[in-house]
Structures are given as structure tokens and as C-alpha cells.
Write a protein that holds these residues in place. Structure first.
Motif, PDB file in Angstrom:
ATOM      1  N   CYS A 151       6.400  23.915 -37.378  1.00 47.73           N
ATOM      2  CA  CYS A 151       7.305  24.515 -36.556  1.00 47.73           C
ATOM      3  C   CYS A 151       8.121  23.393 -35.923  1.00 47.73           C
ATOM      4  O   CYS A 151       7.525  22.466 -35.315  1.00 47.73           O
TER       5      CYS A 151
ATOM      6  N   ASN B 211      13.535  27.907 -32.523  1.00 43.34           N
ATOM      7  CA  ASN B 211      13.743  29.444 -31.926  1.00 43.34           C
ATOM      8  C   ASN B 211      14.417  30.359 -32.635  1.00 43.34           C
ATOM      9  O   ASN B 211      14.616  31.631 -32.009  1.00 43.34           O
ATOM     10  N   ARG B 212      14.645  30.265 -33.720  1.00 44.39           N
ATOM     11  CA  ARG B 212      15.398  31.266 -34.471  1.00 44.39           C
ATOM     12  C   ARG B 212      14.587  32.339 -34.810  1.00 44.39           C
ATOM     13  O   ARG B 212      15.084  33.595 -34.575  1.00 44.39           O
ATOM     14  N   CYS B 213      13.136  32.476 -35.200  1.00 48.01           N
ATOM     15  CA  CYS B 213      12.094  33.602 -35.212  1.00 48.01           C
ATOM     16  C   CYS B 213      12.363  34.141 -33.619  1.00 48.01           C
ATOM     17  O   CYS B 213      12.379  35.402 -33.685  1.00 48.01           O
TER      18      CYS B 213
ATOM     19  N   PRO C   7      13.404  27.786 -40.657  1.00 51.05           N
ATOM     20  CA  PRO C   7      13.752  27.017 -41.654  1.00 51.05           C
ATOM     21  C   PRO C   7      13.020  26.057 -42.524  1.00 51.05           C
ATOM     22  O   PRO C   7      13.194  25.463 -43.331  1.00 51.05           O
TER      23      PRO C   7
END
Ligand code: SF4
Ligand code: SF4
Ligand code: SF4
Ligand code: FES
Lengths: 496, 322
Positions: B183, B187-189, B238
């Protein structure tokens, strides 16, 4: 309650937290007027008992109950203030609203304009503050004019080392529902002001609020500074004017919680504190999305002193701590030097260096630097208003290693240069013990943390290491070669 | 909390979503702006960042902009700082979150900006389990792409490769596998789950090296979370940190005996309870409600959280901790 400033007959003031109830009861039994005032910022002299009669004040440092008995008996007998064998006596204007200058370590000089109420006026007594010229109504134009000359104090201030007025104008021009936040988190002088002279801070805050059209003033401080939180809460409740409303919020006792945007997060109630990206900064999008002014108590106390007596931006509060008998907060003219500040303490051992400007300040051996922001910045030192003394037996590598590890443990976790950079910095410093000293790698890393971190935490976290490289090259190299010059980390030094 | 979902007349779910992230301001420039990037003029729409301008031209230096997503309601998180560029007005700034304003001049090849991008990419890699050959995102990973584009051969701070330091794989859900060792905390998730799907499952938690993605319900595993298995988080991730189950080994290089799971050593397995419908009902509504919000974020409570490595300064005596 009536004011104690220039009261008829002798007044005894008891300054400093802790033992005052005992001392106070001695006076109460003898029916002598005695009041509890806040700390002066020089705890080594406290409890400090002063006896004022007309234009004379006698000072009794580190006063015991037995001494208090003598003092009270002498006052009750109507004797001269000098009769009870004080440690010092000062003469002053009988109506002085500020702590008089006296030849006692930490209290000398005549520069106590911002801290003048500390140890002299009752912190939460509006009458004392009023008698000192407080609760004025300066009007927006006077405030804007005063703010031109005042630079914000401390890393918790959105105007750190820059003039205040342009930020206020942005807040005014942005419109919406502006707020004023007093950020009293984390700096000893700020906590002292809130605990000993809160109305001087609130005067500054309400003046700014009126100037920018804010309806609310929020005072934010660390839960660890209980006395500051309690006192300012009481002062707010006793505040004579209803508007603007003053609220007090206590935030987590973490170092990073003083960062201005994390302060806003804490005030808004986010339990996980991380910095906000900017621009736009809090002056346009701040508390609950509204334009927000955020100043430290030091900044606001300067503002109210300047609105009262002109003479803007003239002094600096400096806290000296570290290898000293007792930490001290002094107020000095901006032209004073670090050496003047250090003179106010008893160094524990022989002076070696000072870490100037907060946890992530710069290391220096040279104390002949003025405490004004520009000279400090030019010397790669910080302007946070703290000087941490390192005595001769303190190892510089251990010191900066711990600062780097502290930064790695305490950062908010948001941005890579700070979160990962501090971890790698601590590694690179630790590697020195294994014989690998790579100053260029450390410099490169610290440079990138400085240019690309989101907030001042990451920007400054590398400064102790960077300045140690410049000032203590030989000492670091010695560790790489297997010896600690101060002999304080012998077991750890092993060359492979 | 997300359990409000069950009630018809509950307030809008978003009010109770606690993603553990800062309330960032909107970052785009206020107006349409003409910006010069490496000497080339480009005009971008209102609401644009410098990255929009940088991406519109053929820049002198490449700008990885690793954590940027900038679609839907996701980002910019602006945390990786691999998009630093130099501006005339404001010095070195992150392109992905710096407003594009009329008349700005940007250079991508300024030395300090290039250095910052380079060092920051290495810093991202320093905390990354770089076992690409056993990773389900091998070949479709944005970190891998960035590292290849930037010709990273030997990241200066190494990569995470000590088995003792790995967080166990969360293999409990039937739908998504989490490998936090990959990871990058973009913070996209979290945004996808909270702002796009409005499910309120994921959050950012902890601080410093303990910063991690976790669950708003205080659940410890994906299986115990309130996840509805919509898969959006895995779509936007990503890296190989969130991968749909079933394809977690799809792109790995078949070396006998090596898989994504055993590459790390430890994993948390499913309790067996979550097998069933594709979209298991959110359960244990009261578990969510009892989640004390004040517990949010200070200590991650995953099984590996205690494995904090000895910091090596611990042996010192007499040094007063600041
Ligand atoms: S500099 Fe450090 S404390 Fe500030 S945002 Fe970045 S990680 Fe957080
Ligand atoms: S799959 Fe689960 S965790 Fe991911 S976005 Fe959907 S609900 Fe959120
Ligand atoms: S799991 Fe993926 S999407 Fe979520 S923060 Fe980590 S890298 Fe980003
Ligand atoms: S892309 Fe700008 S900080 Fe990550």
C-alpha cells in the motif's frame, strides 16, 4: 471584585502553582490582603511572594510557609516591606499594572510588556485587567495598522514570522462566516500566557475578531496544559463582553496537534489528526470551510500590548530548557541575543550547544545571535521561541538521532517525504554507529523533506540533523570511527 | 456509521462517514488559466491544477505523479510528492494539488524539483514489498510503471524485505485480498468506498509508520468489516495492495512453490463465515454502533501492530527524551 492594582495599603501576591493554598491560608488567618496570581514564567523562583506597599515591592523567592508567617506578621504589624528580609526590593510607579523590573534571574529588565500581567494581576479577574488598560475598543483601523508591524509568533501561527494584516485582509475579503482561533497548543510561553494573563490574549483575539467580522473566538490548547485550559475557560466565562462568543477546546497532547491545520481538524472533532493540503490556506478555507485567522497567544498578546501602548513587535518570549536547573520563560527585546536568554538559567554542567527554535530547531554553539527571526533564520536556527541547552556530556549524535526518531514516531503519516523521510533519516543516523557516515545522503534527504513536505512538521524535522552536520562534523565522524567524544554511548559504538 | 443504511429515514449516510482523513479544501484554480510549462503555453479549464497543465504538454522531465487519480470524487491526496515542479511564483510545489492560476510559469526540469521527485519515489519504494513476480498486479501496477519510467534500478533506501516487518496478508474476504505491504497510502480506496460508493467501510488510521488503511467499524479484517464487495476499492488501487480474489495470482510469474501468499509468510485466513452470497449482508449492525469513534486512529489493531521493531535508540540511558 475590586482591582488589586494600586490598592490602598499593602498587598501580598503569591505567584506560582502548587503551594499557594497553604500560603494563602496563612494570610487569611491574619486578615491580611493576599491574592493568588499566575506564574511569572520563572518557576525556579516560585512560590514567589511579593509584598507591595505604595511604590515599593519586596520579593521573597521560593517562599516556605514559615517565611510566609514572618511576612504576614510583618505586614500585619504595619512594618516597612523591607522588614521581612526579602531577597530583593524594587521601586516602581505605585499604579503599575505590570510586574516591576527587579534584579532577580529571569525577571530583570524592563521588557515585560506582554508577560507584564503574569505574576502581577489575577489571571481571571476582569477588574485587574481593566485597571491595566484592558478591554479597550481599538476599532478595525487601529487594529489593521498595528498588525502591519507585528509578525506572527510560533509554528502554530498561520502568520509565522510574517506581518498579520495581509492575512486579516484576505479573511475579510473572502467573506462567509469567519472565525478566529487562538492556537495555544504546545509552546510553553503560550501555555504561560493562557494560564497567567489570559485577558491579554483574549483582548488581541477579540480585536482581530471585530476587525475581520468574526462572531466566534475559539481557544485551542493541549489537554496536557490543564492549568492553561482551566484558566482561560474561567477567564472566558468572566469576560465582560458577550460578543464575540469565546469557546475553549482542548486537543490531544501530541506535538503535531499544534500544526495549524491539524489544530483545525482537532477543533472540528476529527480524531485522527493529519495536516490539510494547501493552498488554499486557512485564511480562505479554514474552520468548517470558513475563512479563519489562527494566531498563537504570543502573537495576540503582542497585538494587545501594541494596541495599548504602541511600540509594536518589540519583544520576544523565549523559553530556556534542557540541561538547566529549571526551565524559564523570559521576555526580551528583539535585539537581545540567545546569550541573554541563556543568562536567565543555571546551566546544569558546562554549556556545549543549544537547540534553538523548538523540537526541530537548529543546533549552535554560538549564542551571539539576535533572537529576532531574520538573524535566527540566517543562522539556520528556528524561531519557535525555545532554546534547549545541551551540556558538555550530551552526545550530539544521540540528540539528533532521538529528534529524528521522535519525528518518525510522531508525524501524522500523510506525506511521503515526512513519513518515510524521517524513518530513513533515523536509519542514516543510526548507520553512523556502524561506521557508515554519509553526509551527502543525509543532506539530500533533509533537503527533500524540507522542499516537499505538506506541513512545517516535515519541513523542519530534518533541521537538527542538518545543523549537526554543519556544526559537529568531527563529533559525528568520531562515532563512525568508533568513539563517542562525550563517552555517553560507549556500548553502542562498535565498528564492524 | 454505515449501519444507518438499514433504516429508511436515517440521515444521509455521508454525514456519519469517518474516513480519518483531513477536510482538505478544494484545490483547483478559480478560473480558466493560461500557464507556461517548460516554455510551452497551455490553457486549462477552471478548477484545474498544475498537473492538468503538466499533463497537457510534452514536459522536459517526466513527472510520475504517483498518487494522483483525479477522476470521480477521488483525490488529490497529494501525499507521494512525486509530482513536484518548480514555479516562479511559489517555488517548488506539488503539481497535483497546486491551483493553476493565470500567468504561472512551471518548470519540470529544475534541479530541486527533479531531486524531490526522485527521492520521494525512492521513499515510497523504501516501505514497499517489491516482490513483483508474485504480485497480482504485476504488469498493471502504477508503482511499477513509475519505477520503470524513472529508471529506478536500485532505490537508495532499499525496499521492505524483512519478513519480520511484514503485515500479515488479509485473505479473509472471499472477494478482496489486502496486502498492506504494497500500500502506498494514496487513499484512493478510502475515497472510492466513502465518496463514490458511499459505503463508509474503509478509513485511514494510525500515524507515522503505523499509518494504514483500516475499517470504520473497527473491524480487524475485511471479512468482519461492513464491506458489500462492490470492488470499487480494488478497481482504483494503483498497486497490488487491494486485489480481487481469484486473480490474485493471475499475473504472477510461475515459479514453483512461490505465490503471493507465501511470499510474505503470514496471512490472516477466512473464518469460513463469509462464504455465500456475492454481496453478504452487512452484519452485526450493533458492532458498528458500538465502535467508539474516539478510538479512531490512534493504534491500529491488526495482528501485526505489536511487531514494532526495536528502534535502536532504546539502549540509551540518560538522554532526556524531548
Ligand atoms: S509533513 Fe509530516 S506531519 Fe506534516 S503532513 Fe506530512 S506527514 Fe503529516
Ligand atoms: S469493496 Fe468493500 S471496501 Fe471496497 S469499496 Fe466496496 S464496500 Fe468499500
Ligand atoms: S490499498 Fe491501494 S488504493 Fe488503498 S491506499 Fe493503499 S495503495 Fe491506495
Ligand atoms: S501525485 Fe502529487 S503528491 Fe502524489
Amino acid at each position: 471584585m475590586a482591582s488589586i492594582i494600586a490598592a490602598e495599603g499593602p498587598t501580598i501576591r503569591i505567584s506560582g502553582a502548587g503551594s499557594s493554598p497553604d500560603l494563602l491560608s496563612v494570610a487569611a488567618d491574619a486578615d491580611v490582603r493576599a491574592v493568588e496570581v499566575g506564574s511569572t514564567g520563572v518557576p525556579a523562583l516560585e512560590p514567589l511572594v511579593t509584598v507591595t506597599d505604595g511604590d515599593e515591592t519586596a520579593f521573597h523567592t521560593a517562599c516556605s510557609t514559615a517565611e510566609m508567617d514572618t511576612i504576614v506578621a510583618s505586614v500585619a504589624a504595619g512594618s516597612d516591606v523591607r522588614a521581612a528580609e526579602p531577597d530583593a526590593v524594587a521601586e516602581h510607579d505605585p499604579d503599575t499594572a505590570r510586574f516591576p523590573a527587579v534584579d532577580l534571574s529571569g525577571l530583570g529588565g524592563d521588557r515585560r510588556r506582554m508577560l507584564g500581567g503574569a505574576g502581577w494581576r489575577r489571571p481571571t479577574n476582569p477588574a485587574d485587567h481593566e485597571a491595566a488598560g484592558g478591554f479597550g475598543d481599538p476599532g478595525p483601523d487601529a487594529v489593521l495598522a498595528a498588525g502591519e508591524a507585528i509578525h506572527g509568533r510560533g509554528w502554530g501561527d498561520i502568520c509565522q514570522d510574517t506581518p498579520l494584516t495581509p492575512t486579516w485582509e484576505t479573511v475579510r475579503d473572502t467573506g462567509g462566516d469567519p472565525a478566529v482561533v487562538v492556537n495555544g497548543h504546545g509552546n510553553p510561553a503560550d501555555a504561560l500566557l493562557l494560564a497567567s494573563a489570559p485577558y491579554d490574549v483574549l483582548d488581541g483575539a477579540t480585536a482581530v475578531a471585530d476587525c475581520v467580522g468574526a462572531e466566534a473566538v475559539i481557544v485551542y490548547a493541549s489537554t496536557a496544559d490543564e492549568r492553561a485550559v482551566e484558566t482561560v475557560r474561567e477567564a472566558a466565562a468572566e469576560h465582560p463582553e458577550g460578543s464575540p462568543a469565546i469557546d475553549v477546546v482542548a486537543g490531544p497532547a501530541e506535538y503535531r496537534a499544534a500544526e495549524p491545520t491539524m489544530a483545525l481538524e482537532a477543533v472540528e472533532g476529527n480524531h485522527r489528526l493529519e495536516a490539510r493540503i494547501r493552498p488554499p490556506g486557512p485564511e480562505s478555507v479554514g474552520l468548517h470551510g470558513q475563512p479563519t485567522v489562527l494566531h498563537t497567544p504570543r502573537t495576540l498578546a503582542q497585538l494587545s500590548a501594541s494596541l495599548r501602548d504602541g511600540d509594536a513587535d518589540a519583544t520576544r518570549a523565549v523559553t530556556v530548557q534542557g540541561d538547566v536547573a529549571a526551565p524559564v520563560t523570559v521576555e526580551l527585546a528583539a535585539s537581545a541575543t540567545l546569550a541573554d536568554a541563556v543568562d536567565a538559567v543555571a546551566v546544569d554542567g558546562e554549556f556545549k550547544a543549544a537547540c534553538v527554535g523548538g523540537r526541530f530547531g537548529g543546533l549552535t554553539r554560538d549564542l551571539d545571535v539576535s533572537i529576532a527571526p531574520e538573524p535566527l533564520t540566517d543562522a539556520d536556527l528556528g524561531t519557535e521561541g525555545t532554546v534547549q541547552i545541551l551540556a558538555a556530556d550530551r552526545c550530539v549524535l544521540e540528540f539528533v538521532g532521538k529528534r529524528a526518531q521522535f519525528a518518525a514516531d510522531e508525524n501524522c503519516g500523510r506525506c511521503v517525504p515526512c513519513r518515510e523521510g524521517t524513518t530513513q533519516l533515523a536509519e542514516l543516523l543510526r548507520d553512523i554507529y556502524d561506521g557508515s557516515y554519509a553526509p551527502e545522503d543525509i543532506e539530500e534527504l533533509v533537503r527533500v523533506m524540507d522542499t516537499s513536505s505538506i506541513c512545517a512538521f516535515g519541513v523542519e524535522a530534518g533541521r537538527p540533523a542538518r545543523t549537526a552536520l554543519a556544526e559537529f562534523e568531527a563529533e559525528l565522524q568520531a562515532h563512525a570511527d568508533g568513539t563517542c567524544p562525550t563517552d555517553s554511548c560507549p556500548e553502542t559504538v562498535e565498528v564492524t | 456509521m454505515s449501519s444507518d443504511h438499514a433504516h429508511e429515514d436515517a440521515p444521509p449516510l455521508t454525514e456519519d462517514i469517518a474516513p480519518g482523513t483531513a477536510a482538505d479544501p478544494a484545490v483547483g484554480g478559480p478560473d480558466r488559466a493560461t500557464v507556461t510549462v517548460d516554455g510551452v503555453e497551455v490553457t486549462v479549464a477552471a478548477g484545474s491544477t498544475l498537473l492538468d497543465a503538466v499533463e497537457a504538454v510534452d514536459t522536459a522531465d517526466s513527472v510520475p505523479a504517483l498518487c494522483s487519480y483525479d477522476r470521480q470524487e477521488i483525490g488529490p491526496r497529494s501525499e507521494c510528492r512525486t509530482c513536484m515542479v518548480e514555479t516562479e511564483a511559489d517555488g517548488i510545489v506539488p503539481a497535483c494539488s497546486h491551483p493553476a492560476e493565470d500567468g504561472m510559469a512551471v518548470s519540470t526540469d529544475a534541479e530541486a524539483a527533479a531531486e524531490a521527485r526522485d527521492v520521494n519515489l525512492d521513499l515510497v519504494l523504501s516501505n514497499h514489498n517489491l516482490r513483483c513476480t508474485t504480485c497480482g498486479k504485476n504488469g498493471r501496477c502504477e508503482l511499477q510503471d513509475a519505477a520503470i519510467d524513472e529508471e529506478v534500478e536500485e532505490p537508495r533506501y532499499g525496499v521492505l524485505d524483512d519478513r519480520e516487518e511484514y503485515e500479515p496478508l488479509d485473505d479473509t474476504s472471499s472477494f478482496i485480498q489486502i496486502d498492506r505491504n504494497k500500500c502506498i497510502l494514496c487513499n484512493r480506496c478510502v475515497d472510492a468506498c466513502n465518496d463514490v460508493q458511499v459505503e463508509g467501510v474503509l478509513r485511514m488510521e494510525g500515524s507515522g509508520q503505523d499509518t494504514r488503511i483500516g475499517f470504520q467499524s473497527d473491524a480487524e479484517t475485511m471479512e468482519d468489516s461492513t464491506c458489500v464487495s462492490c470492488g470499487h476499492c480494488a478497481t482504483v488501487c494503483p498497486t497490488g495492495s487491494l486485489v480481487e480474489k481469484g486473480i490474485e495470482d493471475a499475473t504472477t510469474i510461475p515459479l514453483p512453490g512461490f505465490t503471493q501468499k507465501n511470499s510474505i509468510g503470514k496471512s490472516v485466513e477466512s473464518s469460513g463465515r463469509s462464504k455465500g452470497p456475492m454481496t453478504p449482508k452487512k452484519r452485526d449492525a450493533d458492532r458498528c454502533e458500538s465502535g467508539d469513534p474516539s478510538a479512531n486512529g490512534s493504534t491500529p489493531n491488526a495482528p501485526a501492530a505489536e511487531d514494532v521493531a526495536d528502534d535502536g535508540w532504546a539502549g540509551f540511558e540518560g538522554g532526556e527524551w524531548p
